[in-house]
Scaffold this motif. Structure first.
Motif, short mmCIF file in Angstrom:
data_model
loop_
_atom_site.label_atom_id
_atom_site.label_comp_id
_atom_site.label_asym_id
_atom_site.label_seq_id
_atom_site.Cartn_x
_atom_site.Cartn_y
_atom_site.Cartn_z
N GLN A 1 0.84 -1.19 0.00
CA GLN A 1 0.00 0.00 0.00
C GLN A 1 0.87 1.24 0.00
O GLN A 1 1.67 1.45 0.92
CB GLN A 1 -0.92 0.00 1.22
N GLU B 1 -4.96 2.39 -2.54
CA GLU B 1 -5.56 1.21 -1.91
C GLU B 1 -4.50 0.12 -1.80
O GLU B 1 -3.52 0.09 -2.55
CB GLU B 1 -6.74 0.71 -2.74
N ARG B 2 -4.72 -0.77 -0.86
CA ARG B 2 -3.83 -1.91 -0.72
C ARG B 2 -4.00 -2.80 -1.96
O ARG B 2 -5.12 -3.08 -2.38
CB ARG B 2 -4.16 -2.68 0.54
#
Length: 124
Positions: free
Chosen positions: A39, A44-45
């Motif tokens: 991330q 976003e991850r």
């Protein structure tokens, strides 16, 4: 309760290499697939790589294919991510995670236990 602890992050120049490790507590490491995610700030991850419980199959994001290698040592409850030819865009916090059986190995929803993360910074 499973604990996952990542290590091996750091600062490296573009083109360099790092190896991340993820060590799991408990006795059930070998029966779960595992994964690496990352991330970046404001992002976003995202999925990086995953490996099946025996290590026989591996999966990679297109952005790291050919540069990163995921592996595991079930006898030591440890998973690795060898990262070569690093690029500035690889800069992120890297997380290891344990899979949920039956779920996708390339989505964050497929994992139920996460480590605290380790920072990887690639300078240009």
């Amino acid at each position: 309760q499973v604990q996952l602890v990542e290590s091996g992050g750091g600062l490296v120049q573009a083109g360099g290499s790092l190896t991340l490790s993820c060590t799991a507590s408990g006795r059930t490491f070998s029966i779960y697939a595992m994964g690496w995610f990352r991330q970046a700030p404001g992002e976003e991850r995202e999925f990086v790589a995953s490996i099946t419980r025996g290590g026989g199959s591996t999966f990679y994001a297109d952005s790291v294919k050919g540069r990163f290698t995921i592996s595991r040592d079930n006898a030591k409850n440890t998973m690795f991510l060898q990262m070569n030819t690093l690029k500035p865009e690889d800069t992120a916090v890297y997380y290891c995670a344990r899979s949920r059986p039956g779920y996708s190995l390339t989505s964050t929803t497929g994992y139920d236990y996460w480590g605290q993360g380790t920072q990887v910074t690639v300078s240009s």
